[in-house]
Design a protein around this motif. Structure first.
Motif, PDB file in Angstrom:
ATOM      1  N   ARG A  84      -7.031   4.998  -6.583  1.00 40.40           N
ATOM      2  CA  ARG A  84      -6.620   4.536  -4.897  1.00 40.40           C
ATOM      3  C   ARG A  84      -7.910   4.283  -3.912  1.00 40.40           C
ATOM      4  O   ARG A  84      -7.792   3.455  -3.469  1.00 40.40           O
ATOM      5  N   SER A  85      -8.628   4.636  -4.443  1.00 40.25           N
ATOM      6  CA  SER A  85     -10.735   4.585  -3.250  1.00 40.25           C
ATOM      7  C   SER A  85     -10.826   3.061  -3.305  1.00 40.25           C
ATOM      8  O   SER A  85     -11.168   2.530  -2.311  1.00 40.25           O
TER       9      SER A  85
ATOM     10  N   ALA B 107     -14.631   3.643   1.338  1.00 38.00           N
ATOM     11  CA  ALA B 107     -13.919   4.109   0.226  1.00 38.00           C
ATOM     12  C   ALA B 107     -14.626   4.165  -0.523  1.00 38.00           C
ATOM     13  O   ALA B 107     -14.305   4.239  -2.224  1.00 38.00           O
TER      14      ALA B 107
ATOM     15  N   PHE C   8      -5.186  -2.771   8.511  1.00 36.78           N
ATOM     16  CA  PHE C   8      -5.710  -1.807   7.622  1.00 36.78           C
ATOM     17  C   PHE C   8      -6.855  -0.599   7.965  1.00 36.78           C
ATOM     18  O   PHE C   8      -5.870   0.719   7.277  1.00 36.78           O
TER      19      PHE C   8
ATOM     20  N   ARG D  41      -8.626   0.838  -4.459  1.00 37.21           N
ATOM     21  CA  ARG D  41      -7.449   0.082  -2.983  1.00 37.21           C
ATOM     22  C   ARG D  41      -8.026  -0.298  -1.783  1.00 37.21           C
ATOM     23  O   ARG D  41      -7.900  -1.886  -1.425  1.00 37.21           O
ATOM     24  N   ARG D  42      -8.234   1.032  -1.277  1.00 36.95           N
ATOM     25  CA  ARG D  42      -8.925   0.875  -0.058  1.00 36.95           C
ATOM     26  C   ARG D  42     -10.237   0.584   0.480  1.00 36.95           C
ATOM     27  O   ARG D  42     -10.513  -0.029   1.090  1.00 36.95           O
TER      28      ARG D  42
ATOM     29  N   ASP E  78       0.936  -1.164   0.163  1.00 38.20           N
ATOM     30  CA  ASP E  78       0.320   0.345  -0.279  1.00 38.20           C
ATOM     31  C   ASP E  78       0.829   1.123  -0.087  1.00 38.20           C
ATOM     32  O   ASP E  78       0.186   2.391  -0.635  1.00 38.20           O
TER      33      ASP E  78
ATOM     34  N   ARG F  93     -10.684  -3.187   2.500  1.00 41.67           N
ATOM     35  CA  ARG F  93     -11.182  -2.900   4.038  1.00 41.67           C
ATOM     36  C   ARG F  93     -12.459  -4.283   4.163  1.00 41.67           C
ATOM     37  O   ARG F  93     -12.817  -4.974   4.737  1.00 41.67           O
TER      38      ARG F  93
ATOM     39  N   ASP G  63       0.980   4.152  -3.101  1.00 45.84           N
ATOM     40  CA  ASP G  63       0.695   5.896  -2.987  1.00 45.84           C
ATOM     41  C   ASP G  63       2.103   6.003  -3.157  1.00 45.84           C
ATOM     42  O   ASP G  63       1.195   7.274  -4.234  1.00 45.84           O
TER      43      ASP G  63
ATOM     44  N   LYS H 143      -5.707   3.138   8.291  1.00 45.96           N
ATOM     45  CA  LYS H 143      -4.629   3.188   7.479  1.00 45.96           C
ATOM     46  C   LYS H 143      -5.505   4.414   6.348  1.00 45.96           C
ATOM     47  O   LYS H 143      -5.395   4.774   5.673  1.00 45.96           O
ATOM     48  N   ILE H 144      -7.110   4.157   6.353  1.00 48.49           N
ATOM     49  CA  ILE H 144      -7.904   4.673   5.596  1.00 48.49           C
ATOM     50  C   ILE H 144      -9.024   5.362   5.938  1.00 48.49           C
ATOM     51  O   ILE H 144      -9.069   5.277   6.806  1.00 48.49           O
TER      52      ILE H 144
END
Length: 204
Positions: free
Chosen positions: A84-85, A66, A57, A87-88, A27, A92, A31, A60-61
């Motif tokens: 990116r969103s 997301a 996780f 991925r998060r 992750d 999750r 980034d 960090k989100i």
């Protein structure tokens, strides 16, 4: 950041049964370099291997869901932000292949075909559509053997996947034709490249 060192550590963590740590490392890399194919592939493997406890996780989100963030980024036409969103969102919801496919799709639309292939390849054993798309991307990049392998995986999951069946058949036929043309040229002893240069008026 030494990306290779981070990813080497992530790979080692996966081998040691520490997918949560591997995912954190990947992750961080993504980034910094969202199109890194190896990082995307390792993160996908790590998320799929992660146990039910995803608290490592969540800290960090962002607290904003997301999937909602991804829709907003898509609305304002920010492909990197959407990827990116997504991925998060995938992180999750460990074990959610569908979320992984959405991330891969967002990566592809953001112009990160290599990273998208990394995700689809990791998801391929669990999803026929992911395997088929991995085949399409591999074929587009000229990796014929990988593409045929992915199409075969898609058909093992769903023998009625006509798209994968057609793509595999066409690619195999093209590969056979190219092999035959090469054999014919070799057998004839003709320098076909010399003919091409002559036709173009190039010096030999």
């Amino acid at each position: 950041m030494n990306l290779k060192k981070h990813l080497d550590r992530a790979e080692q963590a996966l081998e040691k049964g520490q997918p949560d740590f591997a995912a954190e490392l990947c992750d961080q890399v993504l980034d910094f370099a969202p199109g890194d194919e190896r990082a995307a592939n390792l993160l996908s493997q790590a998320v799929l291997d992660t146990a039910a406890d995803k608290s490592k996780f969540l800290g960090k989100i962002s607290s904003l869901p997301a999937s909602v963030a991804a829709k907003f980024q898509k609305l304002i036409r920010n492909p990197d932000g959407e990827a990116r969103s997504m991925r998060r969102s995938f992180m999750r919801d460990a074990h959610s292949v569908d979320k992984g496919i959405l991330w891969a799709d967002a990566l592809e639309r953001a112009g990160y075909a290599g990273a998208a292939l990394g995700v689809y390849s990791a998801l391929a054993p669990h999803s026929g559509p992911a395997a088929r798309t991995a085949g399409d991307l591999s074929a587009a990049q000229g990796n014929i053997e990988d593409a045929l392998g992915h199409y075969q995986s898609a058909l093992e999951i769903n023998p009625r996947d006509t798209a994968a069946m057609r793509s595999r058949k066409n690619l195999a036929a093209e590969q056979a034709l190219q092999s035959k043309e090469y054999s014919d040229e070799t057998a004839s002893g003709l320098d076909t490249d010399a003919f091409r240069r002559a036709a173009l008026g190039e010096d030999s």
